[in-house]
Design a protein around this motif. Structure first.
Motif, PDB file in Angstrom:
ATOM      1  N   HIS A  76      54.559  30.296  49.585  1.00  0.00           N
ATOM      2  CA  HIS A  76      55.638  30.643  49.160  1.00  0.00           C
ATOM      3  C   HIS A  76      56.499  29.577  48.896  1.00  0.00           C
ATOM      4  N   GLU A  77      56.524  28.244  49.775  1.00  0.00           N
ATOM      5  CA  GLU A  77      57.447  27.348  49.399  1.00  0.00           C
ATOM      6  C   GLU A  77      56.710  26.351  48.295  1.00  0.00           C
ATOM      7  N   LEU A  78      54.897  26.313  48.044  1.00  0.00           N
ATOM      8  CA  LEU A  78      54.149  25.905  47.375  1.00  0.00           C
ATOM      9  C   LEU A  78      54.867  26.938  45.898  1.00  0.00           C
ATOM     10  N   ALA A  79      54.362  27.901  45.915  1.00  0.00           N
ATOM     11  CA  ALA A  79      54.800  28.592  44.983  1.00  0.00           C
ATOM     12  C   ALA A  79      56.282  28.201  44.086  1.00  0.00           C
ATOM     13  N   GLY A 103      44.636  29.258  44.056  1.00  0.00           N
ATOM     14  CA  GLY A 103      45.299  30.620  43.325  1.00  0.00           C
ATOM     15  C   GLY A 103      45.992  31.121  43.977  1.00  0.00           C
ATOM     16  N   TYR A 104      46.014  31.277  45.938  1.00  0.00           N
ATOM     17  CA  TYR A 104      46.698  32.327  46.665  1.00  0.00           C
ATOM     18  C   TYR A 104      48.258  31.483  46.090  1.00  0.00           C
ATOM     19  N   VAL A 105      48.455  30.230  45.917  1.00  0.00           N
ATOM     20  CA  VAL A 105      49.996  29.932  45.282  1.00  0.00           C
ATOM     21  C   VAL A 105      50.152  30.632  44.157  1.00  0.00           C
ATOM     22  N   ALA A 106      49.361  30.636  43.083  1.00  0.00           N
ATOM     23  CA  ALA A 106      49.660  31.517  41.637  1.00  0.00           C
ATOM     24  C   ALA A 106      49.466  32.864  42.233  1.00  0.00           C
ATOM     25  N   LEU A 107      49.074  33.778  43.306  1.00  0.00           N
ATOM     26  CA  LEU A 107      49.046  35.197  43.309  1.00  0.00           C
ATOM     27  C   LEU A 107      50.881  35.154  43.924  1.00  0.00           C
ATOM     28  N   ASP A 108      51.006  33.842  44.550  1.00  0.00           N
ATOM     29  CA  ASP A 108      52.371  34.107  45.758  1.00  0.00           C
ATOM     30  C   ASP A 108      53.166  33.869  44.251  1.00  0.00           C
ATOM     31  N   TYR A 109      53.023  33.632  43.077  1.00  0.00           N
ATOM     32  CA  TYR A 109      54.292  33.318  42.357  1.00  0.00           C
ATOM     33  C   TYR A 109      54.125  34.057  41.503  1.00  0.00           C
ATOM     34  N   VAL A 110      52.817  35.087  40.611  1.00  0.00           N
ATOM     35  CA  VAL A 110      53.097  36.366  40.676  1.00  0.00           C
ATOM     36  C   VAL A 110      53.716  37.791  41.345  1.00  0.00           C
ATOM     37  N   ARG A 111      53.722  37.169  42.284  1.00  0.00           N
ATOM     38  CA  ARG A 111      54.513  38.343  43.281  1.00  0.00           C
ATOM     39  C   ARG A 111      55.675  38.379  43.388  1.00  0.00           C
ATOM     40  N   ASN A 112      55.979  36.798  42.477  1.00  0.00           N
ATOM     41  CA  ASN A 112      58.126  36.823  42.286  1.00  0.00           C
ATOM     42  C   ASN A 112      58.109  36.481  41.197  1.00  0.00           C
ATOM     43  N   TRP A 113      57.200  36.444  40.519  1.00  0.00           N
ATOM     44  CA  TRP A 113      57.625  35.721  39.258  1.00  0.00           C
ATOM     45  C   TRP A 113      57.026  36.292  37.942  1.00  0.00           C
ATOM     46  N   GLN A 114      56.426  37.711  38.086  1.00  0.00           N
ATOM     47  CA  GLN A 114      55.746  38.095  37.498  1.00  0.00           C
ATOM     48  C   GLN A 114      56.131  37.818  35.933  1.00  0.00           C
ATOM     49  N   GLU A 115      57.097  38.145  35.212  1.00  0.00           N
ATOM     50  CA  GLU A 115      57.993  38.119  34.144  1.00  0.00           C
ATOM     51  C   GLU A 115      57.301  37.215  33.404  1.00  0.00           C
ATOM     52  N   GLY A 116      57.619  36.092  33.260  1.00  0.00           N
ATOM     53  CA  GLY A 116      57.159  34.847  33.059  1.00  0.00           C
ATOM     54  C   GLY A 116      55.465  34.172  32.735  1.00  0.00           C
ATOM     55  N   VAL A 117      54.818  35.407  33.427  1.00  0.00           N
ATOM     56  CA  VAL A 117      53.015  35.114  33.455  1.00  0.00           C
ATOM     57  C   VAL A 117      52.557  36.139  32.633  1.00  0.00           C
ATOM     58  N   ILE A 118      52.097  35.875  31.658  1.00  0.00           N
ATOM     59  CA  ILE A 118      51.224  36.053  30.236  1.00  0.00           C
ATOM     60  C   ILE A 118      49.420  36.438  31.060  1.00  0.00           C
ATOM     61  N   GLY A 119      48.715  35.516  31.944  1.00  0.00           N
ATOM     62  CA  GLY A 119      47.230  35.284  31.744  1.00  0.00           C
ATOM     63  C   GLY A 119      47.572  35.043  33.172  1.00  0.00           C
TER      64      GLY A 119
END
Ligand code: MLT
Length: 277
Positions: A76-79, A103-119
Motif C-alpha cells: 500500500h505504501e508503494l501504491a 502488478g500487486y502495486v497496481a491492484l492495490d492502487y485500483v483497490r483505493n483509487w479506481q475512479e482514475g484508472v481506465i484500463g
C-alpha cells in the motif's frame, strides 16, 4: 530521469512526454510499474515501442533504482507513492500496468483509487496473496539479503527469471537483466520480500475493476506459472489473456514487441470504453 517530492519522498521516474501533448495531440497516459528486484529500466524496450501511442510514465518504486528509502513498506505504501506522483503531475484518467510485484502495486492502487484508472495491465503477475507455505521462502530471502547482500540473492533468483533456454540463447538479455537486478540495495530486497509475504489477496479488487484488463503471461514463466495466469483470466470476464511463447517471467525484456502490442491494444480499448461510458 525526473524527480519530484511527494508523499514525504523524492520520487524518481521516466516520462516519455512531460508536456503530455505528443506530436499529434493529447496522448493517453500509461503508467508502467516494475517488478522485484528491478527498477524502471526493465520497461525501456516496451516504452520505446509505445512512442506516439501513449505518454509513458515509469516510476521507480520506493527503495528501487534511484528512489532512495530508509523505512519499511508494504504494497500500500508503494501504491500511495504512485498515487502521490499521479496527483502531483495532475495526470488525467490513466491506464496502469504492473510487472509481477508491480502488478500487486497496481491492484492495490485500483483497490483505493479506481475512479482514475481506465484500463489495467497485469504482466507476469497474480492477484492472490502468498500461500502460507510460500512465506518461509520470503523470510529466507530477507535474511539472506541482510546477511550476505544483493549478489547472493540475485545469483539465486536470476536463473528463474527468464525462459530456461534464454540464458544460452540470449546472453545480452540475460546480462542486461542481471545488471538491473544487481542495482537493488539489500535493504530493499529484505523490505520488499516481507512486503510481498504480507500482501493482501487482491482477487476481489480485480473482479470489481470496471474497465478493460490485459493479462500477459510467459509460456515458460518459472515464477508465475502459466496455469495461474489462465485461472486469473478465467475468473474475470473483461480480461484478455496473451500468452507469449518462448517467454519466462520477464516479458518486458524477453518479448518487448509482444508486450507493447498487448499494452497498445489495452490503451485503445480503454479509450474506447471511456468514450462509450
Ligand atoms: C517479481 O518479479 O516482482 C517477483 O518475483 C514477484 C514475487 O516474487 O512474488
Amino acid at each position: 530521469m525526473y524527480k519530484l517530492s511527494a508523499n514525504g519522498h523524492t520520487i524518481t521516474y521516466h516520462d516519455s512526454d512531460p508536456s503530455g501533448n505528443g506530436s499529434s495531440g493529447k496522448l493517453p497516459t500509461l503508467l508502467l510499474l516494475h517488478g522485484f528486484p528491478l527498477h524502471s529500466a526493465v520497461w525501456n524496450d516496451v516504452a520505446e515501442r509505445m512512442t506516439g501511442k501513449a505518454r509513458v510514465i515509469r516510476p521507480n518504486l520506493r527503495g528501487f533504482g534511484t528512489f532512495t528509502n530508509d523505512a519499511d513498506f508494504g504494497m500500500h505504501e508503494l501504491a500511495a507513492d504512485v498515487r502521490a506522483l499521479v496527483l502531483t503531475l495532475d495526470l488525467p484518467p490513466l491506464i496502469i500496468a504492473g510487472l509481477s510485484m508491480g502488478g500487486y502495486v497496481a491492484l492495490d492502487y485500483v483497490r483505493n483509487w479506481q475512479e482514475g484508472v481506465i484500463g489495467l495491465g497485469l504482466v507476469n503477475t497474480r492477484s492472490g496473496a502468498d500461500a502460507p507455505e510460500a512465506k518461509p521462502a520470503r523470510d529466507e530471502m530477507a535474511a539472506t539479503a541482510k546477511r550476505r547482500g544483493t549478489p547472493t540473492v540475485v545469483s539465486a533468483m536470476h536463473p528463474r527469471m527468464l525462459a530456461p533456454e534464454a540464458y544460452e540463447q540470449r546472453p545480452a538479455v540475460s546480462e542486461a537483466l542481471l545488471r538491473i537486478m544487481l542495482d537493488t540495495p539489500a535493504t530493499t530486497i529484505a523490505r520488499a520480500s516481507r512486503a510481498m509475504r504480507d500482501r493482501d489477496d487482491y482477487s476481489q479488487d480485480l473482479r470489481s475493476f470496471d474497465g478493460p484488463i490485459s493479462i500477459v503471461a510467459g509460456e515458460e514463466d518459472q515464477i508465475v506459472p502459466l496455469a495461474e495466469s489462465r485461472a486469473m483470466a478465467d475468473a474475470v470476464s473483461s480480461a484478455r489473456l496473451d500468452v507469449l511463447p518462448h517467454c519466462g517471467h520477464m516479458s518486458p525484456v524477453e518479448s518487448p514487441a509482444e508486450v507493447a502490442v498487448a499494452l497498445s491494444r489495452l490503451v485503445d480499448d480503454s479509450q474506447k470504453s471511456t468514450l462509450l461510458n
